[in-house]
Every structure is written in structure tokens, then in C-alpha cells.
Design a protein around this motif. Structure first.
Motif, PDB file in Angstrom:
ATOM      1  N   PRO A  30       0.821  -1.221   0.000  1.00 34.78           N
ATOM      2  CA  PRO A  30       0.000   0.000   0.000  1.00 34.78           C
ATOM      3  C   PRO A  30       0.851   1.266   0.000  1.00 34.78           C
ATOM      4  O   PRO A  30       1.818   1.367   0.749  1.00 34.78           O
ATOM      5  CB  PRO A  30      -0.829  -0.124   1.287  1.00 34.78           C
ATOM      6  CG  PRO A  30      -0.052  -1.064   2.161  1.00 34.78           C
ATOM      7  CD  PRO A  30       0.682  -1.990   1.250  1.00 34.78           C
ATOM      8  N   ASP A  31       0.463   2.220  -0.846  1.00 37.85           N
ATOM      9  CA  ASP A  31       1.179   3.494  -0.902  1.00 37.85           C
ATOM     10  C   ASP A  31       0.193   4.604  -1.235  1.00 37.85           C
ATOM     11  O   ASP A  31      -1.017   4.367  -1.372  1.00 37.85           O
ATOM     12  CB  ASP A  31       2.324   3.443  -1.915  1.00 37.85           C
ATOM     13  CG  ASP A  31       1.863   3.119  -3.331  1.00 37.85           C
ATOM     14  OD1 ASP A  31       0.627   3.117  -3.589  1.00 37.85           O
ATOM     15  OD2 ASP A  31       2.714   2.870  -4.204  1.00 37.85           O
ATOM     16  N   GLU A  32       0.704   5.803  -1.359  1.00 38.21           N
ATOM     17  CA  GLU A  32      -0.160   6.958  -1.631  1.00 38.21           C
ATOM     18  C   GLU A  32      -0.909   6.798  -2.947  1.00 38.21           C
ATOM     19  O   GLU A  32      -2.070   7.193  -3.068  1.00 38.21           O
ATOM     20  CB  GLU A  32       0.675   8.242  -1.659  1.00 38.21           C
ATOM     21  CG  GLU A  32       1.238   8.663  -0.308  1.00 38.21           C
ATOM     22  CD  GLU A  32       0.188   9.277   0.601  1.00 38.21           C
ATOM     23  OE1 GLU A  32      -0.987   9.416   0.167  1.00 38.21           O
ATOM     24  OE2 GLU A  32       0.535   9.623   1.747  1.00 38.21           O
ATOM     25  N   ASP A  61     -13.137  -0.162   2.317  1.00 36.29           N
ATOM     26  CA  ASP A  61     -13.501   0.566   3.542  1.00 36.29           C
ATOM     27  C   ASP A  61     -12.319   0.602   4.506  1.00 36.29           C
ATOM     28  O   ASP A  61     -12.047   1.635   5.141  1.00 36.29           O
ATOM     29  CB  ASP A  61     -14.690  -0.104   4.230  1.00 36.29           C
ATOM     30  CG  ASP A  61     -15.988   0.039   3.449  1.00 36.29           C
ATOM     31  OD1 ASP A  61     -16.072   0.934   2.588  1.00 36.29           O
ATOM     32  OD2 ASP A  61     -16.914  -0.754   3.707  1.00 36.29           O
ATOM     33  N   HIS A  62     -11.635  -0.535   4.630  1.00 40.86           N
ATOM     34  CA  HIS A  62     -10.475  -0.601   5.527  1.00 40.86           C
ATOM     35  C   HIS A  62      -9.383   0.356   5.062  1.00 40.86           C
ATOM     36  O   HIS A  62      -8.775   1.066   5.881  1.00 40.86           O
ATOM     37  CB  HIS A  62      -9.954  -2.032   5.585  1.00 40.86           C
ATOM     38  CG  HIS A  62      -8.723  -2.198   6.415  1.00 40.86           C
ATOM     39  ND1 HIS A  62      -8.714  -2.095   7.786  1.00 40.86           N
ATOM     40  CD2 HIS A  62      -7.428  -2.449   6.049  1.00 40.86           C
ATOM     41  CE1 HIS A  62      -7.495  -2.280   8.240  1.00 40.86           C
ATOM     42  NE2 HIS A  62      -6.691  -2.486   7.218  1.00 40.86           N
ATOM     43  N   LEU A  63      -9.124   0.381   3.766  1.00 42.14           N
ATOM     44  CA  LEU A  63      -8.122   1.306   3.236  1.00 42.14           C
ATOM     45  C   LEU A  63      -8.477   2.753   3.571  1.00 42.14           C
ATOM     46  O   LEU A  63      -7.609   3.549   3.929  1.00 42.14           O
ATOM     47  CB  LEU A  63      -8.012   1.162   1.718  1.00 42.14           C
ATOM     48  CG  LEU A  63      -7.205   0.007   1.138  1.00 42.14           C
ATOM     49  CD1 LEU A  63      -7.169   0.128  -0.379  1.00 42.14           C
ATOM     50  CD2 LEU A  63      -5.796  -0.033   1.701  1.00 42.14           C
ATOM     51  N   GLU A  64      -9.757   3.059   3.436  1.00 41.40           N
ATOM     52  CA  GLU A  64     -10.195   4.440   3.611  1.00 41.40           C
ATOM     53  C   GLU A  64     -10.119   4.895   5.064  1.00 41.40           C
ATOM     54  O   GLU A  64      -9.978   6.093   5.332  1.00 41.40           O
ATOM     55  CB  GLU A  64     -11.621   4.588   3.086  1.00 41.40           C
ATOM     56  CG  GLU A  64     -12.073   6.015   2.873  1.00 41.40           C
ATOM     57  CD  GLU A  64     -13.350   6.071   2.054  1.00 41.40           C
ATOM     58  OE1 GLU A  64     -13.387   6.824   1.068  1.00 41.40           O
ATOM     59  OE2 GLU A  64     -14.305   5.345   2.401  1.00 41.40           O
ATOM     60  N   THR A  65     -10.187   3.969   5.996  1.00 38.14           N
ATOM     61  CA  THR A  65     -10.284   4.337   7.415  1.00 38.14           C
ATOM     62  C   THR A  65      -9.022   4.015   8.209  1.00 38.14           C
ATOM     63  O   THR A  65      -9.016   4.138   9.435  1.00 38.14           O
ATOM     64  CB  THR A  65     -11.474   3.623   8.071  1.00 38.14           C
ATOM     65  OG1 THR A  65     -11.329   2.195   7.908  1.00 38.14           O
ATOM     66  CG2 THR A  65     -12.790   4.061   7.438  1.00 38.14           C
ATOM     67  N   ARG A  70       0.021   2.521   9.156  1.00 38.44           N
ATOM     68  CA  ARG A  70      -0.512   1.300   9.748  1.00 38.44           C
ATOM     69  C   ARG A  70      -0.718   0.223   8.681  1.00 38.44           C
ATOM     70  O   ARG A  70      -0.398  -0.949   8.891  1.00 38.44           O
ATOM     71  CB  ARG A  70      -1.843   1.621  10.428  1.00 38.44           C
ATOM     72  CG  ARG A  70      -2.526   0.453  11.108  1.00 38.44           C
ATOM     73  CD  ARG A  70      -1.820   0.097  12.394  1.00 38.44           C
ATOM     74  NE  ARG A  70      -0.962  -1.073  12.252  1.00 38.44           N
ATOM     75  CZ  ARG A  70      -0.129  -1.499  13.184  1.00 38.44           C
ATOM     76  NH1 ARG A  70      -0.013  -0.839  14.310  1.00 38.44           N
ATOM     77  NH2 ARG A  70       0.620  -2.557  12.987  1.00 38.44           N
ATOM     78  N   LEU A  71      -1.229   0.629   7.519  1.00 36.61           N
ATOM     79  CA  LEU A  71      -1.426  -0.313   6.417  1.00 36.61           C
ATOM     80  C   LEU A  71      -0.103  -0.939   6.006  1.00 36.61           C
ATOM     81  O   LEU A  71      -0.008  -2.155   5.788  1.00 36.61           O
ATOM     82  CB  LEU A  71      -2.052   0.397   5.217  1.00 36.61           C
ATOM     83  CG  LEU A  71      -3.505   0.848   5.351  1.00 36.61           C
ATOM     84  CD1 LEU A  71      -3.871   1.781   4.197  1.00 36.61           C
ATOM     85  CD2 LEU A  71      -4.445  -0.352   5.373  1.00 36.61           C
ATOM     86  N   GLN A  72       0.924  -0.116   5.897  1.00 35.71           N
ATOM     87  CA  GLN A  72       2.224  -0.606   5.452  1.00 35.71           C
ATOM     88  C   GLN A  72       2.842  -1.540   6.479  1.00 35.71           C
ATOM     89  O   GLN A  72       3.397  -2.597   6.125  1.00 35.71           O
ATOM     90  CB  GLN A  72       3.145   0.576   5.152  1.00 35.71           C
ATOM     91  CG  GLN A  72       2.692   1.381   3.935  1.00 35.71           C
ATOM     92  CD  GLN A  72       3.493   2.649   3.719  1.00 35.71           C
ATOM     93  OE1 GLN A  72       4.067   3.196   4.658  1.00 35.71           O
ATOM     94  NE2 GLN A  72       3.524   3.134   2.487  1.00 35.71           N
ATOM     95  N   THR A  73       2.727  -1.194   7.749  1.00 37.09           N
ATOM     96  CA  THR A  73       3.245  -2.072   8.797  1.00 37.09           C
ATOM     97  C   THR A  73       2.516  -3.402   8.805  1.00 37.09           C
ATOM     98  O   THR A  73       3.136  -4.479   8.892  1.00 37.09           O
ATOM     99  CB  THR A  73       3.113  -1.392  10.175  1.00 37.09           C
ATOM    100  OG1 THR A  73       3.892  -0.191  10.184  1.00 37.09           O
ATOM    101  CG2 THR A  73       3.590  -2.314  11.289  1.00 37.09           C
ATOM    102  N   ASP A  74       1.196  -3.358   8.707  1.00 33.81           N
ATOM    103  CA  ASP A  74       0.410  -4.586   8.710  1.00 33.81           C
ATOM    104  C   ASP A  74       0.738  -5.451   7.494  1.00 33.81           C
ATOM    105  O   ASP A  74       0.769  -6.690   7.584  1.00 33.81           O
ATOM    106  CB  ASP A  74      -1.085  -4.254   8.714  1.00 33.81           C
ATOM    107  CG  ASP A  74      -1.552  -3.697  10.039  1.00 33.81           C
ATOM    108  OD1 ASP A  74      -0.787  -3.783  11.023  1.00 33.81           O
ATOM    109  OD2 ASP A  74      -2.678  -3.157  10.092  1.00 33.81           O
TER     110      ASP A  74
END
Length: 231
Positions: A30-32, A61-65, A70-74
Motif C-alpha cells: 500500500p502506498d499513496e 472501507d479498511h483502506l479508507e479508514t 498502519r497499512l504498510q506495517t500490517d
């Protein structure tokens, strides 16, 4: 372990291609750029049959919130550090053996014949790459790859569900683009879950915490808009 249900709605080839290309993007790091694509991804996902639009929409929805950090770490903790969640499909069939190297070459040659050339450092068996190839390259050969590695796909889905990972929804959508898991594949999933992939006598735990490929070989999010999406 229960088999995945059959598709409940008629699904066109264009809808399957869209779902697979969206899933390909969502399984990249995941990135910008991915976050900027959220409106487009929602637009092309919404008209899909419920068994595809539902799980993909939940992950959007998860991406948006969720904060990008956090996304990158997960993502790293899930896919780089947990072998059961690895997105490299040939690992489940061949493990860390010489046969895996031959399988990777076969993937690369198959892509080359279809005009798809990987970026430096990309491994051809990463699920995001296979899904893009199936959606935008050679559908028939891509379908064959997904069917040949069905047991690995199912093991990834089950491992992500066990971890309650949000990426489990993406794997559920990928599974919904395929027929139900056959009995032979269910048996292979059970064997893999118990024994792990094949190994050569190199003293490696096939399901240890360390990644089987270094992070620099992780593909970046696959480029290109989803099939059928506006340019």
C-alpha cells in the motif's frame, strides 16, 4: 475446513477481469498512489456481483479508514514475515527447493510469450502479478496458473482468516472468481497445513517466522487501471 461456495450470480468475463485487477492492486504494497485510486476502485467494484463487490468493498472501507503507515506495517507483518500468508504461489507447491526455480522460469516464459515483462526484482509467481496477467494479459493461461495453484490460494485465504486479517476479504473475492475448491485440492490444503511445503535438507523450517524471499523482491503495486475502468 469448509469449501468455498460456488459463484451465486452469473459473472461475465469482463466482471471477472475487473475483480482480479482490483484484487491485484489491493495485494500490492500500500502506498499513496493506491489511496488516490480509491474512488476509481469503488466505482468499478460497485457494479460487480455481490460475492465479488462485497469483500472487495469491505477492504476498500479498511483502506479508507486506516492510516497509511498502519497499512504498510500490517502488510509487512502479514505477507513478509508470515510464511503461511506468503503471496508467492510456487512456494506452496515447491517450497525452498530447486524445482521452485524451474517453476519461476516457466512463469516468466509464459508471461514473455504474452508480451508481459516484469520489472527488475519482481518475482513472477506473486499473486498480484498472476492476477494482473489473468485480467489483462492472457486469460486462459492465467486461469490455468490459478487452477494449478488452487491449494496454495486456499491456504493463503485460510491463514489470513485465522489471523483476522483485512486482506482475507481480498482473497475471498479472488476465490469467488474461481470454481469451488475440488476435493483433491482440499486434501492438499490439509496436507500443506500439517506438513508445510516440500523442503530440501537445508535445515529450514518451512513455516518459520522469517520470510522465504527478502523484502526487496516484493513487487510494488501493479500498474494500470482496473479492466473496464476509465483512463
Amino acid at each position: 475446513m469448509s469449501p468455498r461456495p460456488a459463484r451465486r450470480s452469473p459473472t461475465t468475463p469482463a466482471q471477472l477481469a475487473t475483480a482480479r485487477q482490483v484484487a491485484s492492486l489491493l495485494l500490492g504494497y500500500p502506498d499513496e498512489e493506491l489511496l488516490t485510486r480509491l474512488p476509481l476502485l469503488r466505482a468499478v467494484t460497485a457494479p460487480l456481483p455481490a460475492e465479488l463487490a462485497g469483500p472487495l468493498g469491505r477492504f476498500l472501507d479498511h483502506l479508507e479508514t486506516t492510516r497509511l503507515e498502519r497499512l504498510q506495517t500490517d502488510y509487512v507483518e502479514t505477507f513478509d514475515l508470515q510464511r503461511r500468508c506468503s503471496l508467492y504461489l510456487t512456494y506452496y507447491a515447491y517450497g525452498d527447493t530447486r524445482r521452485r526455480g524451474m517453476a519461476l522460469l516457466q512463469f516468466t516464459h509464459l508471461y514473455g510469450r504474452a508480451g508481459l515483462h516484469l520489472a527488475d526484482g519482481e518475482l513472477p509467481d506473486h499473486l498480484a502479478v498472476v492476477l494482473e496477467f489473468t485480467a489483462l494479459g492472457d486469460t486462459a493461461r492465467g486461469e490455468r496458473l490459478l487452477h494449478e495453484h488452487r491449494a496454495g490460494l486456499e491456504l493463503i485465504r485460510l491463514a489470513l482468516e485465522e489471523r483476522r486479517s483485512p486482506w482475507a476479504a481480498v482473497l475471498a473475492a479472488v476465490s469467488a472468481t474461481l470454481p469451488p475448491v475440488a476435493a483433491a485440492d482440499r486434501e492438499e490444503v490439509a496436507r500443506l497445513a500439517l506438513q508445510g511445503p516440500p523442503t530440501e535438507e537445508v535445515g529450514l523450517d518451512p513455516y518459520g517466522a522469517a520470510p522465504f524471499a527478502p523484502p526487496e523482491y516484493m513487487p510494488q503495486p501493479v500498474s494500470g487501471a482496473p479492466a473496464g475502468a476509465p483512463r
